[in-house]
Design an enzyme around this catalytic site. Structure first.
Site, mmCIF file in Angstrom:
data_model
loop_
_atom_site.group_PDB
_atom_site.id
_atom_site.type_symbol
_atom_site.label_atom_id
_atom_site.label_comp_id
_atom_site.label_asym_id
_atom_site.label_seq_id
_atom_site.Cartn_x
_atom_site.Cartn_y
_atom_site.Cartn_z
ATOM 1 N N GLN A 134 -4.885 -5.151 7.075
ATOM 2 C CA GLN A 134 -5.927 -6.041 6.542
ATOM 3 C C GLN A 134 -5.930 -7.398 7.231
ATOM 4 O OE1 GLN A 134 -8.227 -5.032 4.559
ATOM 5 N NE2 GLN A 134 -7.341 -3.128 3.827
ATOM 6 N N CYS A 150 -4.616 2.373 -3.709
ATOM 7 C CA CYS A 150 -3.389 2.897 -3.082
ATOM 8 C C CYS A 150 -2.231 1.924 -3.279
ATOM 9 C CB CYS A 150 -3.585 3.185 -1.591
ATOM 10 S SG CYS A 150 -4.797 4.440 -1.269
ATOM 11 N N ASP A 164 2.778 -4.718 8.192
ATOM 12 C CA ASP A 164 1.559 -3.925 8.025
ATOM 13 C C ASP A 164 0.375 -4.890 8.162
ATOM 14 O OD1 ASP A 164 -0.702 -2.755 7.007
ATOM 15 O OD2 ASP A 164 0.234 -1.973 5.189
ATOM 16 N N HIS A 187 0.869 -1.180 0.000
ATOM 17 C CA HIS A 187 0.000 0.000 0.000
ATOM 18 C C HIS A 187 0.910 1.236 0.000
ATOM 19 C CE1 HIS A 187 -2.850 2.911 1.824
ATOM 20 N NE2 HIS A 187 -3.815 2.079 1.503
ATOM 21 N N LYS A 240 -10.544 -0.681 10.402
ATOM 22 C CA LYS A 240 -10.608 -1.882 9.561
ATOM 23 C C LYS A 240 -10.886 -3.127 10.406
ATOM 24 C CE LYS A 240 -7.406 0.004 6.138
ATOM 25 N NZ LYS A 240 -8.255 0.370 5.007
HETATM 26 C C1 LIG Z 1 -2.671 -2.888 3.575
HETATM 27 C C2 LIG Z 1 -2.934 -1.498 4.056
HETATM 28 N N1 LIG Z 1 -1.965 -0.825 4.669
HETATM 29 C C3 LIG Z 1 -2.159 0.407 5.141
HETATM 30 C C4 LIG Z 1 -3.360 1.045 5.002
HETATM 31 C C5 LIG Z 1 -3.525 2.428 5.532
HETATM 32 O O1 LIG Z 1 -4.458 2.430 6.569
HETATM 33 P P1 LIG Z 1 -5.010 3.794 7.176
HETATM 34 O O2 LIG Z 1 -5.467 4.622 6.013
HETATM 35 O O3 LIG Z 1 -6.117 3.367 8.079
HETATM 36 O O4 LIG Z 1 -3.876 4.441 7.914
HETATM 37 C C6 LIG Z 1 -4.404 0.391 4.343
HETATM 38 C C7 LIG Z 1 -5.692 1.063 4.104
HETATM 39 O O5 LIG Z 1 -6.415 0.756 3.188
HETATM 40 C C8 LIG Z 1 -4.185 -0.924 3.871
HETATM 41 O O6 LIG Z 1 -5.150 -1.607 3.255
#
Ligand SMILES: Cc1ncc(COP(=O)(O)O)c(C=O)c1O
Length: 407
Positions: free
Chosen positions: A204, A365, A201, A124, A227
């Site tokens: 998800q 993203c 990370d 991401h 999430k």
């Molecule tokens: C795999 C992953 N990492 C990071 C993020 C970023 O999360 P946040 O926007 O809640 O900080 C997301 C959000 O869609 C994501 O799917």
């Protein structure tokens, strides 16, 4: 009757029970944000109606009550991910901020010119850009761990990239764009052999599988409350204690200090050293109920229903001529990314919205990943505990209808 037909969890989520554009809503965008169960909504409502006050400050009942609830969330999150100690749970705004803290307070201070950071092709943007910012300043080198067309990391290639020059690996546990579940335990073990630290990370992963920081032996891990059935505005950074002790604060302000003079300031103990200013109190308190909800349903039950939904959805969508699924890894969470030949994904999503179906369309993203697959965007249906067979059937029917417009 199967869980897919008569899902007992739907009643906990008021949003699903709605008519949108004159149609029953099929919410299939849980990877963007999950819906919130009533217990989370009620808890936030209660904080604003009856319990509003700041934390860690007042000596009156309301403030002590808010502080107790706020800190109880830390205990629950700590238990959820099996953290060795509650002080290793730092409340942030979300995964993005958790990564930025590690980039600025760890990489910027402890990595030197020529050191390498490894990221996978499926990251991401929030797990790419913070490292680029620090890499530019400190002249670090970012290298990319390749994947194959199924969306699996090429572990042999990863192994080849792992030299003693690598000081940090940052990898997604479950890909938001493909659903791939990465073998992070194995990747962490390999990284540690060359002395590299690892950030996982878990944005998800946290609401879909058991995340155990001690079993993984992970150095840093981040996720977002929104999430995992919780509110927006709160996330978590977990890190090993010795690393948090070495790292300087990310931001200065109230709550993160011990003694302040104009000459010198000393910092508060963990976790407060990394929590400057008034936090998102209602969100943290609401997150506590989200953790309760996950524990009540049980992560095994969540996985079971999501797996059934994924199997049903994959089979059903695959039967549509011209539909291609992106991300066919063996270990996969409940995400179906797809495109239909001859129809732009944005047209597809806009038209099926008229049928009450909410899916995500775009680069998710993850522009480098879209480039790898040679597409500008995909459509993505992401499933959660409150979805049922009718949601998938509605998506299928809407796709068939839209497809007929283009024939
Ligand atoms: C795999 C992953 N990492 C990071 C993020 C970023 O999360 P946040 O926007 O809640 O900080 C997301 C959000 O869609 C994501 O799917």
């Amino acid at each position: 009757m199967s869980l897919l037909q008569d899902n007992p969890y739907r009643k906990d989520f008021p949003v699903v029970d709605q008519i949108i554009n004159g149609k029953r809503l099929a919410y299939l965008d849980s990877a963007a944000t999950t819906l919130k169960p009533l217990i989370v909504i009620d808890e936030i409502d209660k904080y604003y109606r009856q319990e509003t006050s700041n934390v860690h400050r007042g000596l009156y009942w309301l403030s002590e009550n808010a502080t107790t609830k706020f800190e109880a969330t830390r205990d629950k999150v700590s238990a959820l991910i099996n953290s060795p100690d509650r002080k290793q749970i730092i409340f942030t705004k979300g995964t993005t901020e958790s990564i930025n803290i590690v980039a600025q307070s760890y990489a910027r201070h402890f990595l030197n010119e020529g050191d390498e950071i490894l990221l996978s092709q499926m990251e991401h943007h929030s797990n790419i850009v913070p490292w680029q910012i620090v890499a530019e300043e400190k002249k670090l080198i970012i290298k990319v761990i390749p994947i194959n067309l199924d969306g699996d990391i090429l572990l042999d290639e990863y192994q080849k990239l792992l030299t003693p020059k690598v000081k940090l690996v940052s990898v997604v546990y479950v890909s938001n764009a493909l659903g791939t579940i990465n073998p992070v335990k194995q990747m962490i073990e390999a990284a540690h052999k060359v002395g590299a630290k690892v950030f996982v990370d878990a944005a998800q992963a946290i609401a879909h599988k058991k995340v155990d920081v001690q079993a993984l032996d992970v150095d840093f891990l981040g996720f977002s409350g929104h999430k995992m059935f919780g509110p927006t505005g709160v996330g978590v950074l977990y890190a090993k204690e010795e690393l948090l002790n070495q790292m300087p604060p990310y931001q200065g302000g109230g709550d993160m200090i011990d003694v302040v003079t104009f000459e010198k300031t000393t910092y508060n103990n963990l976790p407060h050293k990394f929590e400057a200013g008034t936090p998102s109190i209602s969100a943290v308190i609401g997150l506590s109920k989200a953790v309760d909800y996950i524990n009540k349903v049980g992560i095994d039950n969540i996985q079971k229903i999501e797996h059934e939904l994924l199997e049903y959805g994959t089979k059903k969508l695959s039967s549509i001529p011209g539909l291609k699924i992106y991300g066919t890894a063996k270990e996969k969470a409940s995400v179906i990314s797809f495109g239909i030949e001859g129809i732009h994904p944005h047209d597809l999503a806009t038209l099926i919205d008229k049928e009450g179906v909410a899916i995500r369309t775009g680069h998710h993203c993850a522009q480098p990943l879209m480039k790898f697959f040679g597409v500008p965007a995909t459509c993505r249906a992401s499933l959660s505990i409150y979805n049922n067979q009718a949601d998938i059937d509605q998506l299928y029917d809407a796709l068939i209808k839209v497809k007929s417009f283009f024939e």
